[in-house]
Scaffold this motif. Structure first.
Motif, PDB file in Angstrom:
ATOM      1  N   LEU A  33      29.104 -68.997 -49.297  1.00 55.54           N
ATOM      2  CA  LEU A  33      28.563 -69.364 -47.993  1.00 55.54           C
ATOM      3  C   LEU A  33      28.092 -70.822 -47.999  1.00 55.54           C
ATOM      4  O   LEU A  33      28.306 -71.563 -47.037  1.00 55.54           O
ATOM      5  CB  LEU A  33      27.395 -68.444 -47.610  1.00 55.54           C
ATOM      6  CG  LEU A  33      27.746 -67.035 -47.133  1.00 55.54           C
ATOM      7  CD1 LEU A  33      26.492 -66.163 -47.097  1.00 55.54           C
ATOM      8  CD2 LEU A  33      28.390 -67.076 -45.749  1.00 55.54           C
ATOM      9  N   GLY A  34      27.472 -71.213 -49.096  1.00 50.57           N
ATOM     10  CA  GLY A  34      26.994 -72.584 -49.219  1.00 50.57           C
ATOM     11  C   GLY A  34      28.121 -73.601 -49.200  1.00 50.57           C
ATOM     12  O   GLY A  34      27.912 -74.767 -48.834  1.00 50.57           O
ATOM     13  N   ALA A  35      29.328 -73.157 -49.577  1.00 49.00           N
ATOM     14  CA  ALA A  35      30.491 -74.040 -49.575  1.00 49.00           C
ATOM     15  C   ALA A  35      31.256 -73.973 -48.256  1.00 49.00           C
ATOM     16  O   ALA A  35      32.279 -74.644 -48.100  1.00 49.00           O
ATOM     17  CB  ALA A  35      31.422 -73.690 -50.727  1.00 49.00           C
ATOM     18  N   GLY A  36      30.775 -73.148 -47.322  1.00 44.26           N
ATOM     19  CA  GLY A  36      31.401 -73.087 -46.011  1.00 44.26           C
ATOM     20  C   GLY A  36      32.368 -71.942 -45.798  1.00 44.26           C
ATOM     21  O   GLY A  36      33.065 -71.893 -44.785  1.00 44.26           O
ATOM     22  N   ILE A  37      32.435 -71.005 -46.736  1.00 46.18           N
ATOM     23  CA  ILE A  37      33.299 -69.831 -46.580  1.00 46.18           C
ATOM     24  C   ILE A  37      32.461 -68.707 -45.977  1.00 46.18           C
ATOM     25  O   ILE A  37      31.352 -68.430 -46.435  1.00 46.18           O
ATOM     26  CB  ILE A  37      33.912 -69.423 -47.925  1.00 46.18           C
ATOM     27  CG1 ILE A  37      34.837 -70.545 -48.419  1.00 46.18           C
ATOM     28  CG2 ILE A  37      34.676 -68.106 -47.813  1.00 46.18           C
ATOM     29  CD1 ILE A  37      35.395 -70.332 -49.799  1.00 46.18           C
ATOM     30  N   ALA A 194      30.269 -74.573 -60.871  1.00 49.83           N
ATOM     31  CA  ALA A 194      31.719 -74.737 -60.876  1.00 49.83           C
ATOM     32  C   ALA A 194      32.364 -73.893 -59.781  1.00 49.83           C
ATOM     33  O   ALA A 194      33.299 -74.345 -59.102  1.00 49.83           O
ATOM     34  CB  ALA A 194      32.290 -74.353 -62.240  1.00 49.83           C
ATOM     35  N   LEU A 195      31.882 -72.682 -59.594  1.00 50.75           N
ATOM     36  CA  LEU A 195      32.403 -71.833 -58.525  1.00 50.75           C
ATOM     37  C   LEU A 195      32.171 -72.477 -57.161  1.00 50.75           C
ATOM     38  O   LEU A 195      33.042 -72.445 -56.288  1.00 50.75           O
ATOM     39  CB  LEU A 195      31.751 -70.451 -58.586  1.00 50.75           C
ATOM     40  CG  LEU A 195      32.202 -69.547 -59.735  1.00 50.75           C
ATOM     41  CD1 LEU A 195      31.265 -68.350 -59.868  1.00 50.75           C
ATOM     42  CD2 LEU A 195      33.640 -69.083 -59.530  1.00 50.75           C
ATOM     43  N   GLY A 196      31.006 -73.070 -56.985  1.00 54.10           N
ATOM     44  CA  GLY A 196      30.697 -73.738 -55.728  1.00 54.10           C
ATOM     45  C   GLY A 196      31.594 -74.937 -55.482  1.00 54.10           C
ATOM     46  O   GLY A 196      32.055 -75.164 -54.350  1.00 54.10           O
ATOM     47  N   ARG A 197      31.896 -75.698 -56.534  1.00 53.66           N
ATOM     48  CA  ARG A 197      32.775 -76.871 -56.382  1.00 53.66           C
ATOM     49  C   ARG A 197      34.194 -76.433 -56.019  1.00 53.66           C
ATOM     50  O   ARG A 197      34.840 -77.054 -55.157  1.00 53.66           O
ATOM     51  CB  ARG A 197      32.779 -77.691 -57.678  1.00 53.66           C
ATOM     52  CG  ARG A 197      31.504 -78.465 -57.935  1.00 53.66           C
ATOM     53  CD  ARG A 197      31.680 -79.475 -59.056  1.00 53.66           C
ATOM     54  NE  ARG A 197      31.984 -78.838 -60.328  1.00 53.66           N
ATOM     55  CZ  ARG A 197      31.059 -78.438 -61.211  1.00 53.66           C
ATOM     56  NH1 ARG A 197      29.765 -78.619 -60.946  1.00 53.66           N
ATOM     57  NH2 ARG A 197      31.414 -77.890 -62.355  1.00 53.66           N
ATOM     58  N   THR A 198      34.677 -75.391 -56.673  1.00 56.66           N
ATOM     59  CA  THR A 198      36.017 -74.897 -56.361  1.00 56.66           C
ATOM     60  C   THR A 198      36.100 -74.428 -54.911  1.00 56.66           C
ATOM     61  O   THR A 198      37.060 -74.731 -54.194  1.00 56.66           O
ATOM     62  CB  THR A 198      36.395 -73.733 -57.299  1.00 56.66           C
ATOM     63  OG1 THR A 198      36.407 -74.198 -58.641  1.00 56.66           O
ATOM     64  CG2 THR A 198      37.760 -73.175 -56.949  1.00 56.66           C
ATOM     65  N   ALA A 199      35.077 -73.691 -54.484  1.00 56.01           N
ATOM     66  CA  ALA A 199      35.052 -73.199 -53.104  1.00 56.01           C
ATOM     67  C   ALA A 199      35.014 -74.350 -52.111  1.00 56.01           C
ATOM     68  O   ALA A 199      35.695 -74.323 -51.084  1.00 56.01           O
ATOM     69  CB  ALA A 199      33.847 -72.278 -52.902  1.00 56.01           C
ATOM     70  N   ALA A 200      34.224 -75.375 -52.414  1.00 54.70           N
ATOM     71  CA  ALA A 200      34.139 -76.524 -51.516  1.00 54.70           C
ATOM     72  C   ALA A 200      35.463 -77.269 -51.447  1.00 54.70           C
ATOM     73  O   ALA A 200      35.861 -77.771 -50.379  1.00 54.70           O
ATOM     74  CB  ALA A 200      33.032 -77.461 -51.986  1.00 54.70           C
ATOM     75  N   ASP A 201      36.196 -77.328 -52.565  1.00 52.58           N
ATOM     76  CA  ASP A 201      37.504 -77.985 -52.589  1.00 52.58           C
ATOM     77  C   ASP A 201      38.493 -77.215 -51.706  1.00 52.58           C
ATOM     78  O   ASP A 201      39.235 -77.809 -50.909  1.00 52.58           O
ATOM     79  CB  ASP A 201      38.001 -78.058 -54.023  1.00 52.58           C
ATOM     80  CG  ASP A 201      39.286 -78.879 -54.171  1.00 52.58           C
ATOM     81  OD1 ASP A 201      39.581 -79.692 -53.264  1.00 52.58           O
ATOM     82  OD2 ASP A 201      39.993 -78.696 -55.167  1.00 52.58           O
ATOM     83  N   ILE A 202      38.498 -75.900 -51.839  1.00 49.14           N
ATOM     84  CA  ILE A 202      39.395 -75.079 -51.021  1.00 49.14           C
ATOM     85  C   ILE A 202      39.017 -75.203 -49.540  1.00 49.14           C
ATOM     86  O   ILE A 202      39.893 -75.329 -48.679  1.00 49.14           O
ATOM     87  CB  ILE A 202      39.345 -73.610 -51.488  1.00 49.14           C
ATOM     88  CG1 ILE A 202      39.999 -73.498 -52.868  1.00 49.14           C
ATOM     89  CG2 ILE A 202      40.030 -72.686 -50.493  1.00 49.14           C
ATOM     90  CD1 ILE A 202      39.825 -72.156 -53.528  1.00 49.14           C
ATOM     91  N   ARG A 203      37.723 -75.200 -49.254  1.00 52.84           N
ATOM     92  CA  ARG A 203      37.268 -75.362 -47.881  1.00 52.84           C
ATOM     93  C   ARG A 203      37.751 -76.701 -47.314  1.00 52.84           C
ATOM     94  O   ARG A 203      38.205 -76.779 -46.161  1.00 52.84           O
ATOM     95  CB  ARG A 203      35.732 -75.291 -47.860  1.00 52.84           C
ATOM     96  CG  ARG A 203      35.037 -75.633 -46.558  1.00 52.84           C
ATOM     97  CD  ARG A 203      35.130 -74.544 -45.526  1.00 52.84           C
ATOM     98  NE  ARG A 203      36.352 -74.640 -44.756  1.00 52.84           N
ATOM     99  CZ  ARG A 203      36.817 -73.688 -43.965  1.00 52.84           C
ATOM    100  NH1 ARG A 203      36.177 -72.544 -43.849  1.00 52.84           N
ATOM    101  NH2 ARG A 203      37.931 -73.837 -43.292  1.00 52.84           N
ATOM    102  N   ALA A 204      37.672 -77.736 -48.118  1.00 57.95           N
ATOM    103  CA  ALA A 204      38.091 -79.063 -47.656  1.00 57.95           C
ATOM    104  C   ALA A 204      39.600 -79.094 -47.387  1.00 57.95           C
ATOM    105  O   ALA A 204      40.047 -79.708 -46.412  1.00 57.95           O
ATOM    106  CB  ALA A 204      37.722 -80.116 -48.704  1.00 57.95           C
ATOM    107  N   GLN A 205      40.381 -78.457 -48.246  1.00 56.87           N
ATOM    108  CA  GLN A 205      41.832 -78.444 -48.057  1.00 56.87           C
ATOM    109  C   GLN A 205      42.231 -77.648 -46.820  1.00 56.87           C
ATOM    110  O   GLN A 205      43.215 -77.969 -46.141  1.00 56.87           O
ATOM    111  CB  GLN A 205      42.524 -77.857 -49.301  1.00 56.87           C
ATOM    112  CG  GLN A 205      42.379 -78.686 -50.555  1.00 56.87           C
ATOM    113  CD  GLN A 205      42.887 -80.104 -50.394  1.00 56.87           C
ATOM    114  OE1 GLN A 205      43.939 -80.319 -49.788  1.00 56.87           O
ATOM    115  NE2 GLN A 205      42.144 -81.072 -50.892  1.00 56.87           N
TER     116      GLN A 205
END
Length: 210
Positions: A33-37, A194-205
């Motif tokens: 959720l914090g990463a925007g999912i 690391a999980l948060g960074r991956t999620a944020a990357d996917i959200r950005a893409q």
């Protein structure tokens, strides 16, 4: 609650939690959720699924859009409903589960592979048809389906991550379901950062929610 298809069109991402220990499910959802999912499915393919689903519902209450995945029998559909699922997800076409979702007013993402199955899933009430395994079929399969089926909302699931999600969306998918890329960690010592960074990357893409 927002209509499932409307939510998918807006956010474009469904996080699939498979094999996550129930005690870690709330923290993982909080991280995503914090990463925007914003949309979540807990897979019922192992003994962790139903307890994980209950843990998520208990932690976040009725407002969280929460699905149960790998629902392959009416019994699992009923158990998922009792555990707090607001929508059901199947890996393939399961008419009995699809009928249960319709009868109970639950959202549905029915799995399908071939054009005939995809059309049948939509006719049986699937908000968006889960095309699985997307990684085997590739983005071009989605592009080709847009010709005869421009009205069918398609969800790409299986083998989708930050490196290729944009290609599926550009090919006409309304969104993507992403599992392993969002849950790959040592669950004895989870690396939340690391999980948060991956999620944020996917959200950005995928692009920001619309």
């Amino acid at each position: 609650m927002t209509d499932l298809l409307t939510h998918l069109r807006r956010t474009r991402l469904l996080a699939i939690l498979r094999g996550v220990p129930p005690q870690h499910v709330p923290k993982l959802i909080e991280t995503l959720l914090g990463a925007g999912i914003e949309l979540f499915e807990v897979a019922l393919s192992d003994d962790l699924g139903l307890p994980g689903l209950r843990a998520a519902r208990a932690a976040f209450g009725p407002a969280l859009p929460l699905g149960a995945g790998t629902v392959v029998t009416p019994l699992l559909a009923w158990q998922a409903h009792q555990a707090g699922a607001t929508f059901l997800v199947t890996p393939h076409l399961v008419p009995e589960v699809n009928a249960y979702a319709r009868e109970q007013g639950l959202g549905l993402l029915s799995g399908a592979f071939s054009p005939g199955e995809i059309n049948a899933a939509y006719q049986q009430g699937s908000a968006a048809v889960k095309v699985f395994p997307a990684g085997v079929l590739g983005p071009e399969y989605f592009r080709q389906l847009r010709g005869p089926y421009p009205h069918l909302p398609l969800l790409a699931v299986g083998g989708v991550d930050a490196s290729n999600i944009r290609a599926y969306l550009d090919a006409g998918a309304v969104g993507a379901g992403i599992g392993g890329a969002l849950t790959r960690t040592d669950w004895n010592n989870p690396d939340w950062a690391a999980l948060g960074r991956t999620a944020a990357d996917i959200r950005a893409q995928a692009g920001e929610p619309r």
